[in-house]
Design a protein around this motif. Structure first.
Motif, PDB file in Angstrom:
ATOM      1  N   ARG A 106       0.644  -1.072  -0.005  1.00  0.00           N
ATOM      2  CA  ARG A 106       0.092  -0.037  -0.091  1.00  0.00           C
ATOM      3  C   ARG A 106       0.890   1.253  -0.063  1.00  0.00           C
ATOM      4  O   ARG A 106       0.709   2.093  -0.516  1.00  0.00           O
ATOM      5  CB  ARG A 106      -1.117  -0.162   1.406  1.00  0.00           C
ATOM      6  N   TRP A 107       2.025   1.097   0.806  1.00  0.00           N
ATOM      7  CA  TRP A 107       2.970   2.518   0.697  1.00  0.00           C
ATOM      8  C   TRP A 107       3.465   2.468  -0.701  1.00  0.00           C
ATOM      9  O   TRP A 107       3.600   3.704  -1.097  1.00  0.00           O
ATOM     10  CB  TRP A 107       4.007   2.366   1.631  1.00  0.00           C
ATOM     11  N   GLU A 151       1.423   4.106  -3.089  1.00  0.00           N
ATOM     12  CA  GLU A 151       1.340   5.517  -2.677  1.00  0.00           C
ATOM     13  C   GLU A 151       2.452   6.144  -3.196  1.00  0.00           C
ATOM     14  O   GLU A 151       2.316   7.506  -3.919  1.00  0.00           O
ATOM     15  CB  GLU A 151       0.767   5.926  -1.211  1.00  0.00           C
ATOM     16  N   ASP A 156       4.505   5.265  -5.537  1.00  0.00           N
ATOM     17  CA  ASP A 156       5.005   4.904  -6.866  1.00  0.00           C
ATOM     18  C   ASP A 156       6.291   4.252  -6.881  1.00  0.00           C
ATOM     19  O   ASP A 156       7.105   4.861  -7.583  1.00  0.00           O
ATOM     20  CB  ASP A 156       4.856   6.168  -7.701  1.00  0.00           C
ATOM     21  N   TYR A 182       5.430   6.807   6.828  1.00  0.00           N
ATOM     22  CA  TYR A 182       4.350   6.135   6.554  1.00  0.00           C
ATOM     23  C   TYR A 182       3.750   5.505   7.516  1.00  0.00           C
ATOM     24  O   TYR A 182       2.442   5.545   7.963  1.00  0.00           O
ATOM     25  CB  TYR A 182       4.415   5.387   5.268  1.00  0.00           C
TER      26      TYR A 182
END
Length: 338
Positions: A42-43, A46, A48, A65
């Motif tokens: 997920r990080w 976010e 990229d 994060y």
């Protein structure tokens, strides 16, 4: 398994999780690592980033994060950092490290036990606050089934974790030899002496409450559509939540019961050293089988716990009398746990 937003499995993550299966890690451990990978992906979505592009600075960004509200605990952050480094090393052959790590020296350091310099944040020392004797008795008196009483006594008197209690099978209890085989973390087994009150409570539960079932688990669901199935961790948590509300002891949880005996032994209350007391009490309550397992039991700190509930403690004396008095009102000829 990990899947993308369109439902497609993440091949790299699946390969990595398969290696965890080959290593023989338990399902609970694999599930935890899978959720850690989910947080990492997920990080990466976010930010990229791709695993092949990871650098040391990306690890620091991943810490930022994870510390966003609601922040993960320091131990969770360190576990996810270690897993992410291993995952990147699994894919690329090289684990990312922080080159100019000294600029983060106020909060970060390299783990001394890791060859590759595993990045970590400082973990605070957590203190478990003990329950008082009156709180212990109040919570125990709210229990209405022998199953629940046996589980609480196993945590309090034997020092078992909640998962270790649920993993017990009928063959793990040796009432004749007064011993208990425990399946601990990391699939490690140990032998513990079985206290008299715990054995009595288990025997009553097995004869009066435990449904007839093909399951070998000791603790079984007693009613409802799942009657006869092994008790789950969610079921155990619901039992504790209900009795916390019923007894008014909001601090009562399995972890506090497991560590309760440690707080019954304070240095100021002892006339001689802890080790000697543990040895004397172990010899007093041991059998030949337990003596053969002395070193193993002592390494699990059971000597201290053993002294805690055989030294005339108010709580254990009350529970022992309650179990003995209740047991005397029943007559049986066959014991399921003998």
């Amino acid at each position: 398994e990990l899947v993308t937003t369109d439902g497609q499995p993440v091949e790299d993550a699946e390969r990595f999780i398969h290696t965890l299966i080959l290593r023989g890690l338990s399902p609970r451990t694999r599930r935890t690592y899978a959720y850690d990978l989910l947080a990492a992906y997920r990080w990466m979505a976010e930010a990229d980033r791709q695993p092949e592009q990871f650098t040391g600075d990306d690890l620091v960004a991943f810490i930022d994060y994870l510390q966003r509200p609601p922040s993960a605990s320091p131990s969770t952050i360190n576990r996810r950092l270690r897993l992410l480094q291993r995952f990147v090393q699994f894919l690329t052959g090289t684990a990312p490290v922080v080159d100019a790590w000294r600029q983060y020296a106020h909060a970060l350091h390299f783990h001394s036990r890791s060859r590759r310099g595993s990045l970590r944040i400082k973990e605070p020392h957590r203190v478990v606050h003990p329950l008082k004797d009156a709180q212990m008795l109040e919570f125990y008196s709210s229990l209405r089934t022998w199953r629940d009483r046996a589980m609480v006594l196993l945590m309090w008197a034997e020092g078992l974790r909640a998962a270790e209690v649920l993993d017990l099978t009928v063959n793990d209890i040796d009432a004749a030899g007064q011993s208990l085989r425990i399946h601990g973390k990391g699939r490690k087994q140990r032998i513990m002496p079985l206290a008299e009150a715990v054995a009595t409570t288990l025997r009553i539960y097995g004869q009066l409450e435990r449904p007839t079932t093909s399951s070998q688990a000791v603790f079984i669901v007693l009613k409802g559509p799942r009657r006869g199935a092994p008790l789950s961790m969610d079921g155990l948590r619901r039992i504790f939540r209900y009795h916390r509300t019923k007894s008014g002891i909001a601090q009562a949880n399995p972890h506090r019961f497991r560590h309760y005996p440690e707080f019954r032994i304070m240095p100021s209350r002892l006339c001689i050293g802890r080790r000697l007391l543990g040895i004397l009490t172990f010899v007093r309550n041991s059998t030949r089988h337990n003596q053969r397992s002395f070193r193993k039991v002592r390494s699990e700190s059971s000597g201290r716990k053993r002294f805690a509930f055989t030294s005339g403690s108010l709580v254990f004396s009350s529970i022992r009398c309650l179990a003995a008095r209740s047991a005397s009102t029943y007559t049986w000829t066959v014991s399921r746990f003998s």
